[in-house]
Motif scaffolding. Structure first.
Motif, short mmCIF file in Angstrom:
data_model
loop_
_atom_site.label_atom_id
_atom_site.label_comp_id
_atom_site.label_asym_id
_atom_site.label_seq_id
_atom_site.Cartn_x
_atom_site.Cartn_y
_atom_site.Cartn_z
N TYR A 1 -27.56 -3.37 1.90
CA TYR A 1 -27.95 -4.73 2.26
C TYR A 1 -26.79 -5.65 1.89
CZ TYR A 1 -30.67 -9.10 2.40
OH TYR A 1 -31.14 -10.37 2.69
N LEU A 2 -26.06 -6.12 2.88
CA LEU A 2 -24.94 -7.04 2.68
C LEU A 2 -25.49 -8.45 2.63
CD1 LEU A 2 -21.90 -7.55 2.45
CD2 LEU A 2 -21.81 -7.58 4.95
N HIS A 3 -25.29 -9.12 1.50
CA HIS A 3 -25.97 -10.38 1.22
C HIS A 3 -24.99 -11.53 1.09
CE1 HIS A 3 -27.65 -13.37 -1.68
NE2 HIS A 3 -28.67 -13.27 -0.86
N MET A 4 -25.34 -12.68 1.71
CA MET A 4 -24.58 -13.91 1.57
C MET A 4 -25.48 -14.94 0.89
SD MET A 4 -23.39 -12.07 4.12
CE MET A 4 -21.89 -11.55 4.92
N ALA B 1 -24.45 -15.05 7.40
CA ALA B 1 -24.85 -13.71 7.82
C ALA B 1 -24.88 -13.62 9.35
CB ALA B 1 -26.21 -13.36 7.23
N LEU B 2 -25.42 -14.64 9.99
CA LEU B 2 -25.50 -14.62 11.45
C LEU B 2 -24.13 -14.77 12.09
CD1 LEU B 2 -26.96 -14.36 14.03
CD2 LEU B 2 -27.97 -16.62 13.70
N ALA C 1 -31.24 -7.80 10.34
CA ALA C 1 -30.84 -9.04 9.69
C ALA C 1 -32.06 -9.72 9.10
CB ALA C 1 -30.14 -9.97 10.68
N ASN C 2 -31.97 -10.07 7.81
CA ASN C 2 -33.04 -10.75 7.08
C ASN C 2 -32.57 -12.19 6.84
OD1 ASN C 2 -35.36 -11.16 5.44
ND2 ASN C 2 -34.19 -10.66 3.61
N LEU C 3 -33.02 -13.12 7.70
CA LEU C 3 -32.46 -14.48 7.75
C LEU C 3 -33.51 -15.47 7.25
CD1 LEU C 3 -30.74 -14.06 11.21
CD2 LEU C 3 -29.70 -13.82 8.95
N ILE C 4 -33.26 -16.01 6.04
CA ILE C 4 -34.25 -16.79 5.32
C ILE C 4 -33.88 -18.27 5.33
CG2 ILE C 4 -35.47 -17.03 3.12
CD1 ILE C 4 -34.60 -14.13 2.50
N PHE C 5 -34.76 -19.10 5.86
CA PHE C 5 -34.56 -20.55 6.06
C PHE C 5 -33.10 -20.89 6.34
CE2 PHE C 5 -36.15 -19.79 1.65
CZ PHE C 5 -34.96 -19.84 0.92
N GLY C 6 -32.60 -20.30 7.44
CA GLY C 6 -31.19 -20.45 7.81
C GLY C 6 -30.85 -21.80 8.40
N PHE C 7 -29.58 -22.16 8.26
CA PHE C 7 -29.00 -23.39 8.82
C PHE C 7 -28.19 -22.95 10.03
CE2 PHE C 7 -26.96 -27.59 7.08
CZ PHE C 7 -27.28 -28.23 8.26
N GLY D 1 -29.35 -13.32 4.13
CA GLY D 1 -29.00 -14.41 3.24
C GLY D 1 -30.01 -15.53 3.37
N GLU D 2 -29.81 -16.54 2.53
CA GLU D 2 -30.71 -17.69 2.47
C GLU D 2 -29.94 -18.96 2.79
OE1 GLU D 2 -31.33 -14.37 0.00
OE2 GLU D 2 -30.03 -16.03 -0.62
#
Length: 316
Positions: free
Chosen positions: A89-92, A172-173, A190-196, A164-165
């Motif tokens: 899991y590559l995390h930003m 991440a995107l 891809a696990n995209l949490i409250f992304g900007f 990432g968050e």
């Protein structure tokens, strides 16, 4: 009243623990210094220390650091891994591109490592305002390419997911798009949490105003100016909502209804599906920005769903 995953957009039905989180956030943020480029370093350092107005800091004794070459010098990767990971899991990390760090994510990454059996690798990318675009995306791209080249040797698996968050979900995107367009690589999920995802600001971000329950509209604009002081904000490498999204991996989008970035996830989810990708959307009633960092039923449900998603895409 509309529903998504059974949740009504109705504040009257909020759980008591969610209301307590909202009230605590208002109290805390009302005392937090307003963001300016000049105050960024001080806020960053206070957040890294933890305590007071900021969340406590916990450093995992299991974490180890890897140094890799990057476009601006050494990039640090912080690794928390189980004995025999099923994937990576590559995390930003989040933090408005100006604060946060790979070492401030240990509790969340320990959970993912244990429950999803993934080797969690968090990227210590360069921060604004000292290092504006494209510094952070360049570092994240370099980290992704290093992981892909060394996955089997380092972790015994070639399955790579990403996530990432907030600004971390943005990075991440952007990394997913760079991997597809420049290297013909598609990751597992891809696990995209409250992304900007739209740095011109979506309607929910524009209309959020000055409520100190979350980053205000003026804060978001300031973060964007520091991240991308030059260039066109609708460029896909800056605002991925405007990108060609075809041929990308399955994605889970998570957001709360009280988040100024609510529309970013709603809009990106629909574009994701309409581009032919598999996607899931989880919207949590009353969830503020970074609601997953505070104990509550919705935070636990969001964690459970993310773990289930990561397990699923890592087994394909």
């Amino acid at each position: 009243m509309g529903k998504i995953d059974g949740w009504q957009f109705n504040d009257a039905a909020l759980d008591d623990d969610v209301r307590k989180i909202q009230m605590a956030a208002q109290t805390r943020l009302a005392q937090t210094p307003l963001w300016t480029p000049e105050s960024a370093r001080g806020i960053r350092e206070a957040r890294a220390r933890g305590g007071g107005l900021y969340l406590p800091v916990y450093h995992s004794p299991r974490a180890r650091m890897i140094e890799i070459p990057g476009p601006g010098g050494v990039v640090l990767l912080r690794v928390i891994a189980p004995a025999n990971p099923r994937g990576i899991y590559l995390h930003m990390h989040g933090g408005g591109w100006f604060m946060g760090g790979a070492d401030l994510q240990d509790p969340r990454l320990e959970i993912i490592a244990e429950r999803a059996q993934l080797a969690c690798v968090s990227v210590d990318y360069r921060l604004t305002p000292e290092h504006p675009y494209p510094a952070a995306p360049d570092d994240c791209e370099a980290a992704a390419l290093w992981i892909l080249a060394n996955a089997e040797a380092e972790f015994g698996t070639e399955i790579v997911t990403i996530g990432g968050e907030s600004s971390g979900a943005h990075l991440a995107l952007v990394t997913l798009l760079r991997l597809r367009d420049k290297h013909a690589i598609v990751l597992a999920g891809a696990n995209l949490i409250f992304g900007f995802f739209d740095l011109t600001l979506t309607p929910s971000a524009r209309m959020f105003g000055d409520d100190r329950i979350a980053p205000r509209t003026t804060d978001l604009r300031s973060y964007v100016r520091a991240f991308a002081p030059k260039g066109e904000l609708t460029a896909p490498d800056i605002s991925p909502l405007y990108a060609d999204l075809k041929n990308l991996c399955p994605a889970l989008f998570t957001v709360g209804t009280q988040d100024p970035l609510l529309d970013d996830s709603l809009f990106m989810y629909m574009r994701w599906l309409s581009s032919g990708n598999d996607g899931e959307l989880a919207v949590y009633a009353g969830g503020i920005h970074n609601f997953i960092a505070f104990p509550s039923r919705i935070a636990q449900e969001a964690e459970d769903r993310a773990i289930a998603f990561l397990k699923h895409v890592s087994c394909q």
